[in-house]
Each structure stands twice: as C-alpha cells, then as structure tokens.
Design a protein around this motif. Structure first.
Motif, PDB file in Angstrom:
ATOM      1  N   LEU A   1       6.487 109.919  26.861  1.00 35.79           N
ATOM      2  CA  LEU A   1       7.684 110.290  27.600  1.00 35.79           C
ATOM      3  C   LEU A   1       7.529 109.871  29.062  1.00 35.79           C
ATOM      4  CD1 LEU A   1      10.418 111.894  27.617  1.00 35.79           C
ATOM      5  CD2 LEU A   1       9.067 113.843  28.447  1.00 35.79           C
ATOM      6  N   ASP A   2       8.460 109.117  29.569  1.00 33.61           N
ATOM      7  CA  ASP A   2       8.479 108.749  30.985  1.00 33.61           C
ATOM      8  C   ASP A   2       9.229 109.854  31.723  1.00 33.61           C
ATOM      9  OD1 ASP A   2       9.004 107.668  33.538  1.00 33.61           O
ATOM     10  OD2 ASP A   2       8.835 105.624  32.738  1.00 33.61           O
ATOM     11  N   ILE A   3       8.488 110.777  32.301  1.00 36.88           N
ATOM     12  CA  ILE A   3       9.104 111.959  32.905  1.00 36.88           C
ATOM     13  C   ILE A   3       9.971 111.575  34.099  1.00 36.88           C
ATOM     14  CG2 ILE A   3       8.634 114.147  34.062  1.00 36.88           C
ATOM     15  CD1 ILE A   3       6.160 114.445  32.358  1.00 36.88           C
ATOM     16  N   GLY A   4       9.464 110.652  34.934  1.00 36.69           N
ATOM     17  CA  GLY A   4      10.241 110.253  36.099  1.00 36.69           C
ATOM     18  C   GLY A   4      11.557 109.607  35.721  1.00 36.69           C
ATOM     19  N   ALA A   5      11.521 108.613  34.815  1.00 38.15           N
ATOM     20  CA  ALA A   5      12.743 107.922  34.405  1.00 38.15           C
ATOM     21  C   ALA A   5      13.687 108.865  33.660  1.00 38.15           C
ATOM     22  CB  ALA A   5      12.397 106.714  33.535  1.00 38.15           C
TER      23      ALA A   5
END
Length: 378
Positions: free
Chosen positions: A243-247
């Motif tokens: 999971l790309d938390i920032g994006a």
C-alpha cells in the motif's frame, strides 16, 4: 527415542497444543480527534494444534553423519467476537473468522569432520509460520481478514571448530532463505471519512534473505574470554505490491506500489562482542565484563509517506558492563551492572500516524540504567 549409542539413532513424537486468548487492545487518538476518541478492540482467539514428528541420524563413517526429519502439523485458529469500539460506538460490528492449515515440514543435513577439531555441515529445511489475524485498530472488515501461513525453505552451509588446544573457537555460516507468503507489515486504506490507512499484516508472495555469520571465541589465558561476532544479511521482496500510504492519502482511494527489489527492512550489518575476566584475590573471587553491540539501520518499505521522508531507525551502538564479587566456595554473589552505559539515544521502532499530520511516533530505547544484583544458589 533410541538410546543414542548406535550408528543409527531416531526419535518419534507427537504434540498437541491448545490456546485460549481473551484480549482488549485499548488506545486513544485524543491529540488528533479530541477527548471522545478512545478506542477499544475486544476479541477472543482459540487455537488448536496437532503434530507428529520424527528424526533419524545415521553415522555412515566416523567422519560422516546424515540427518533427516519430518513433521506433519494441523492447526485450527478462530477469531471470535471481534469489535472495534470508537468513541463508544461499534464501528464494524461483531466479526468472527477462522483459518487453518495442514503442512509437512522437514530437514535434510549432512555433517562431515575434516579433522577432530573442525566440523563442516550443510542443510536444507522447510518451515512454516502460522497464519492469523491483525487484531488492532481495524475500521474495515478487510483489515481483519486472515493472513496465510508463511513458508520458508532455508539453505545453510557452515563450519564449527575448536582450535589451538580449544583456546580458539571459530564458527561460520552462509545462508539463503527463500520465502513464500512472508508475513510483513502492510496496510489497508479506508475511504469512509476521514480517509486513512490502517495497518495490517499481509503476505508478500515472494521474498528472500541471504547472508553470512562469523563468530570467534578466544581464551588466550584461562580467566580471560573474548568473543566477537559479525553478521551480514540482505533481504528484498521479489514479488509484492504494498500500500502506498502517501499516494493513497492524496488520492483518497487505495493506491498500490510495486515493492519488488526493495529492502525488507531489517539491518544489513550486526556486530557484537564481549570481554570477560574471572579472577580472585585472597579468599574472594570476582568477575567483570563488558559487552557491546551494533545494529545497522532499518528501512521498512511501508513507512514512506507523501512527504518522501522515511521512518527507518538509524544504526546505533550499545555498551553494557558488569562486576561481581563472591567469597570462595560460597553460594552467594553480589554485583553491580550497567546497561547502555554511554547513554546512547536510540529508537527501537519508528512509525507515523497517517491521514492527519504524518506525526512521527517512536518507541525509544532504554537510557543508561544501573543496578545492584544479589544472587544465592543452593
């Protein structure tokens, strides 16, 4: 088991385990959401495990030894009455879930004595780590879904030796760990307001770790012992979408990132050593020692927020010391000790609270600590 006095030795066994867990994970988010933001996660977990196992050893020659073992294991794991209660309200209702597995694990190894003082070995083994549930801060049923068992096939080659009339012990090994469905920290993204990421354990389809270890123990004189060990390991994902938390936070929907080729996170270099001396004066005996260790930096792939900054832990050194005193042939001993005597400031882990202000949080290591110890042995 056999008596152990023949060229062929064996052991057979069976195992049964039962675990009944009743827990309540409690926390709050008062700093971010106000006084009403208390959170309670009560749940129960029940685990039953049955296994049968056996191992054989065959001494082909006085120098050559063969080892083989197998284990069959069945496990049932149930999650019961799981709830997330936030501000006094049940967020996702009551959840019950279960998972199980049937697995065969084992080991094949060969040992060969080059001399009476040097033993070499090689082994291949398969191990399983149980699946389970992520039972904390879950605002979505997806966060409570079961993660699968982790499978490891481990290859190792090494040697063990006692040299210089047993004054010098030298051990070393190289290894390669081939993981399937390795259990790693990941997350799920919840789109209901406020959109946020919630951590959960998930399975990386393919990953690997390889490395080497070297250990030296030297006794130049009988009272003095010097031990040093050095380890190197490199781990990376071969196939994993994280999971790309920032994006995801920017987009407001789940966004994945291909983490193939990224580091697993654990430190690549570790080092430790110890020096100990056992002496005497008059009718008293004493012993003192110093031990020290280095742990390289960690860089978990999940902890890469939108700002681009990472939340890995930098490498750090720790030094401990101890000194003890006892009367000759007496059953008691008194001593003083110190841990982290250089008062190194370091963190055990780092993380952040996503979706609000990327506030960094950490679990700090213990500062310089000193104490007195008294022991008595009958």
């Amino acid at each position: 088991a056999s008596k152990g006095d023949n060229a062929f030795d064996w052991i057979l066994g069976a195992y049964f385990g039962y675990e009944d867990l009743r827990d309540n994970y409690a926390s709050d988010f008062i700093d971010s959401f106000g006084p009403a933001a208390s959170l309670s996660v009560p749940y129960k977990q029940e685990v039953q495990t049955q296994a049968v196992f056996g191992q054989v050893e065959y001494q082909v020659t006085p120098k050559l030894n063969l080892i083989g073992g197998l284990r069959y294991e069945h496990e049932d794991r149930k999650l019961k009455d799981f709830e997330t209660i936030f501000g006094g309200v049940s967020v996702i209702g009551v959840i019950n879930n279960k998972t199980d597995f049937d697995e065969v694990t084992g080991k094949i190894a060969v040992e060969y004595k080059l001399t009476d003082q040097v033993l070499t070995y090689a082994s291949v083994s398969r191990g399983i780590k149980s699946g389970g549930f992520t039972a904390y801060n879950s605002f979505s049923p997806d966060a409570v879904s079961a993660f699968k068992p982790e499978e490891l096939i481990a290859y190792e080659i090494g040697f063990k030796s006692d040299l210089a009339d047993r004054k010098l012990r030298l051990n070393g090994a190289v290894y390669y760990y081939d993981y399937k469905d390795q259990q790693v920290q990941n997350g799920v993204f919840i789109t209901t307001p406020p959109p946020r990421a919630v951590g959960r354990i998930s399975n990386a389809p393919k990953s690997e770790i390889y490395g080497a270890e070297l250990e030296i123990e030297w006794r130049p004189i009988k009272p003095l012992s010097i031990t040093q060990s050095l380890g190197y390991s490199h781990g990376e994902f071969k196939e994993f979408t994280i999971l790309d938390i920032g994006a995801s936070t920017v987009a407001g929907v789940p966004v994945g990132r291909d983490a193939s080729g990224e580091r697993l996170g654990p430190p690549e270099f570790t080092y430790s050593g110890a020096v100990r001396y056992d002496g005497s004066f008059g009718e008293w005996g004493w012993s003192g020692g110093v031990d020290y260790s280095y742990r390289g930096d960690t860089d978990p792939p999940l902890l890469k927020p939108a700002s681009g900054a990472g939340y890995g832990v930098p490498g750090y050194w720790l030094v401990n010391a101890n000194l003890s005193l006892h009367p000759a042939n007496a059953p008691w001993e008194i001593g003083i000790w110190g841990r982290n005597i250089l008062d190194e400031e370091y963190d055990l882990t780092r993380n952040f609270f996503a979706g609000v202000d990327w506030t960094p949080i950490s679990a700090p290591g213990q500062p310089a600590t000193y104490g007195v110890r008294f022991s008595y042995r009958r």
